[in-house]
Write an enzyme that holds these catalytic residues in place. Structure first.
Site, PDB file in Angstrom:
ATOM      1  N   CYS A   1      15.556   5.081   2.322  1.00 18.34           N
ATOM      2  CA  CYS A   1      14.452   4.145   2.528  1.00 18.34           C
ATOM      3  C   CYS A   1      15.022   2.837   3.072  1.00 18.34           C
ATOM      4  O   CYS A   1      15.956   2.278   2.505  1.00 18.34           O
ATOM      5  CB  CYS A   1      13.751   3.892   1.195  1.00 18.34           C
ATOM      6  SG  CYS A   1      12.472   2.634   1.285  1.00 18.34           S
TER       7      CYS A   1
ATOM      8  N   CYS B   1      14.333  -0.138   0.301  1.00 20.70           N
ATOM      9  CA  CYS B   1      14.994  -0.229  -1.005  1.00 20.70           C
ATOM     10  C   CYS B   1      16.300   0.565  -1.078  1.00 20.70           C
ATOM     11  O   CYS B   1      17.025   0.448  -2.060  1.00 20.70           O
ATOM     12  CB  CYS B   1      14.050   0.243  -2.116  1.00 20.70           C
ATOM     13  SG  CYS B   1      13.768   2.025  -2.141  1.00 20.70           S
TER      14      CYS B   1
ATOM     15  N   CYS C   1       7.514   6.000  -0.231  1.00 21.50           N
ATOM     16  CA  CYS C   1       8.704   5.961  -1.077  1.00 21.50           C
ATOM     17  C   CYS C   1       8.262   5.796  -2.525  1.00 21.50           C
ATOM     18  O   CYS C   1       7.512   4.878  -2.855  1.00 21.50           O
ATOM     19  CB  CYS C   1       9.588   4.791  -0.658  1.00 21.50           C
ATOM     20  SG  CYS C   1      10.991   4.522  -1.752  1.00 21.50           S
TER      21      CYS C   1
ATOM     22  N   CYS D   1       9.714   2.228  -4.060  1.00 24.26           N
ATOM     23  CA  CYS D   1       9.221   0.895  -3.687  1.00 24.26           C
ATOM     24  C   CYS D   1       7.847   0.933  -3.043  1.00 24.26           C
ATOM     25  O   CYS D   1       7.261  -0.109  -2.793  1.00 24.26           O
ATOM     26  CB  CYS D   1      10.217   0.197  -2.758  1.00 24.26           C
ATOM     27  SG  CYS D   1      10.273   0.870  -1.090  1.00 24.26           S
TER      28      CYS D   1
ATOM     29  N   CYS E   1       6.656  14.329   8.622  1.00 28.35           N
ATOM     30  CA  CYS E   1       6.883  13.622   9.878  1.00 28.35           C
ATOM     31  C   CYS E   1       7.089  12.157   9.531  1.00 28.35           C
ATOM     32  O   CYS E   1       6.151  11.463   9.158  1.00 28.35           O
ATOM     33  CB  CYS E   1       5.671  13.820  10.791  1.00 28.35           C
ATOM     34  SG  CYS E   1       5.913  13.139  12.433  1.00 28.35           S
TER      35      CYS E   1
HETATM   36 ZN   LIG Z   1      11.835   2.521  -0.893  1.00 28.64          ZN
END
Ligand SMILES: [Zn+2]
Length: 91
Positions: free
Chosen positions: A4, A7, A53, A56, A78
């Protein structure tokens, strides 16, 4: 390993990446089911499943099912490449 961008959480592995020719990184499975949140997205007049995510809450992309790709799950995550950073590492 794809992280990510917001984060740094590990989200996807390149071993689950496949060529969908949609122009964005596509995966048939996240690193683990609890790494991402899937949420119905009715924006833009379509019903899609948004992928976030789990750590976060950043928007990552969308998941599509049943498109007939030759993958173990018949799912296509995707993911917007600007939502993640790629870390090269031995698996
Ligand atoms: Zn994240």
């Amino acid at each position: 390993m794809y992280h990510c961008r917001a984060c740094g959480e590990e989200l996807f592995r390149s071993t689950e990446k496949f060529a969908s020719h949609c122009g964005w990184p596509s995966f048939f499975s996240p690193l683990a089911g609890d790494k991402v949140i899937e949420r119905e997205d009715r924006s833009h007049g379509m019903v899609r499943t948004e992928v976030l995510c789990a750590n976060c809450g950043s928007h990552l992309g969308h998941v599509f099912a049943g498109e007939g790709y030759d993958t173990p799950t018949d799912l296509r995550y995707c993911i917007n490449s600007i939502s993640m950073t790629l870390e090269e590492k031995e698996i």
